[in-house]
Design a protein around this motif. Structure first.
Motif, PDB file in Angstrom:
ATOM      1  N   THR A 227       0.797   4.196  -3.432  1.00 27.75           N
ATOM      2  CA  THR A 227       0.198   5.235  -2.671  1.00 27.75           C
ATOM      3  C   THR A 227       1.452   6.241  -3.008  1.00 27.75           C
ATOM      4  O   THR A 227       1.118   7.813  -3.455  1.00 27.75           O
ATOM      5  CB  THR A 227       0.021   5.414  -0.949  1.00 27.75           C
ATOM      6  OG1 THR A 227      -0.786   4.973  -0.480  1.00 27.75           O
ATOM      7  CG2 THR A 227      -0.225   6.904  -1.184  1.00 27.75           C
TER       8      THR A 227
ATOM      9  N   LEU B  69      -8.179   5.211   0.245  1.00 27.78           N
ATOM     10  CA  LEU B  69      -6.676   4.528   0.604  1.00 27.78           C
ATOM     11  C   LEU B  69      -7.474   3.749   2.067  1.00 27.78           C
ATOM     12  O   LEU B  69      -7.612   2.471   1.545  1.00 27.78           O
ATOM     13  CB  LEU B  69      -5.576   5.443   1.121  1.00 27.78           C
ATOM     14  CG  LEU B  69      -4.448   4.117   1.721  1.00 27.78           C
ATOM     15  CD1 LEU B  69      -3.884   3.564   0.258  1.00 27.78           C
ATOM     16  CD2 LEU B  69      -3.197   5.180   1.510  1.00 27.78           C
TER      17      LEU B  69
ATOM     18  N   LEU C 272       1.351  -1.172   0.136  1.00 26.49           N
ATOM     19  CA  LEU C 272       0.397  -0.367   0.151  1.00 26.49           C
ATOM     20  C   LEU C 272       0.428   0.795   0.187  1.00 26.49           C
ATOM     21  O   LEU C 272       0.649   1.793  -0.466  1.00 26.49           O
ATOM     22  CB  LEU C 272      -0.912  -0.453   1.216  1.00 26.49           C
ATOM     23  CG  LEU C 272      -1.756  -1.185   1.106  1.00 26.49           C
ATOM     24  CD1 LEU C 272      -2.972  -1.125   2.568  1.00 26.49           C
ATOM     25  CD2 LEU C 272      -3.093  -0.485   0.260  1.00 26.49           C
TER      26      LEU C 272
ATOM     27  N   LEU D 139      -8.597  -5.362   1.172  1.00 24.39           N
ATOM     28  CA  LEU D 139      -8.127  -6.295   0.447  1.00 24.39           C
ATOM     29  C   LEU D 139      -7.157  -7.183   0.645  1.00 24.39           C
ATOM     30  O   LEU D 139      -6.094  -7.889   0.903  1.00 24.39           O
ATOM     31  CB  LEU D 139      -7.141  -5.789  -1.010  1.00 24.39           C
ATOM     32  CG  LEU D 139      -6.295  -4.577  -0.907  1.00 24.39           C
ATOM     33  CD1 LEU D 139      -5.162  -5.042  -0.517  1.00 24.39           C
ATOM     34  CD2 LEU D 139      -5.695  -4.245  -2.402  1.00 24.39           C
TER      35      LEU D 139
ATOM     36  N   GLY E 123     -10.222   1.004   0.370  1.00 22.35           N
ATOM     37  CA  GLY E 123      -9.345   0.024  -0.324  1.00 22.35           C
ATOM     38  C   GLY E 123      -8.204  -0.998   0.902  1.00 22.35           C
ATOM     39  O   GLY E 123      -7.466  -1.503   0.460  1.00 22.35           O
ATOM     40  N   THR E 124      -7.853  -0.934   2.332  1.00 22.44           N
ATOM     41  CA  THR E 124      -7.830  -1.549   2.866  1.00 22.44           C
ATOM     42  C   THR E 124      -8.199  -2.945   3.105  1.00 22.44           C
ATOM     43  O   THR E 124      -7.380  -4.285   3.237  1.00 22.44           O
ATOM     44  CB  THR E 124      -7.361  -1.271   4.157  1.00 22.44           C
ATOM     45  OG1 THR E 124      -8.581  -0.726   5.047  1.00 22.44           O
ATOM     46  CG2 THR E 124      -5.802   0.234   4.182  1.00 22.44           C
TER      47      THR E 124
END
Length: 205
Positions: free
Chosen positions: A82, A139, A78, A145, A142-143
């Motif tokens: 990012t 974000l 990540l 996953l 999106g964590t």
């Protein structure tokens, strides 16, 4: 699970922000070779799926003797991803700095690093901080996953519990509400940091 999600989101955002700042500086001031390497990094990470990147870190690197825990692999993936996306946002901020400000800093004897920290960073913070705060919220969502790799963050914890009690609808309805609370907390924290560190009036979603 919610605490783990908050940790993943905030750590990867701030790590990615520092990485993005360094990459933006290299692309802008690093010359042809260094700038080209930074561009290649950004191109790779913005044109390949984040899931594949984490797969490579978690399952690919052990083949050469580099082993990370599931949480560390997701956090590294990540952060690297990012940093690539925030690089382009920050580079736009670099290019928006007036030449007269940089010339004044050079006249005062500032090094390139001092120019970046004392002149460029405060300028671009006010320009792009709201966009960065919005990216941080995306974000955070999106964590989820991370559950694929066995990390029991919010979605992973909910999935495992639902597999035991078969109450998927109720479980994920509650999770959706918790995600809303988490994004509000993240947005509030970023707004407070922006106002304290950069005097930016970032909105709370």
């Amino acid at each position: 699970g919610a605490i783990l999600t908050l940790e993943l989101g905030l750590l990867s955002f701030w790590g990615g922000a520092l990485l993005g700042l360094a990459l933006a500086a290299l692309k802008t001031y690093g010359g042809a070779v260094v700038g080209g390497l930074a561009s290649a990094y950004v191109t790779f990470f913005t044109n390949t799926p984040l899931l594949i990147q984490i797969y490579f870190i978690f399952w690919g690197l052990p083949d050469v003797g580099i082993v990370f825990s599931a949480f560390a692999a997701v956090l590294i993936g990540l952060t690297l991803n990012t940093g690539a996306y925030l690089c382009e946002i920050m580079r736009g901020g670099f290019l928006s700095v007036r030449r007269s400000e940089l010339e004044a800093a050079e006249t005062l004897g500032f090094t390139r690093l001092q120019q970046i920290w004392h002149v460029i960073v405060p300028h671009i913070a006010k320009t792009i901080y709201p966009a960065l705060a919005n990216y941080a919220v995306i974000l955070m969502l999106g964590t989820s996953l991370a559950m694929i790799f066995g990390v029991e963050e919010l979605s992973g914890r909910a999935y495992n519990l639902a597999s035991e009690n078969y109450r998927h609808l109720e479980m994920f309805t509650v999770v959706a509400g918790i995600y809303i609370v988490l994004t509000l907390i993240a947005s509030l924290l970023l707004a407070l940091v922006g106002r304290w560190a950069f005097r930016v009036k970032a909105k709370v979603i």
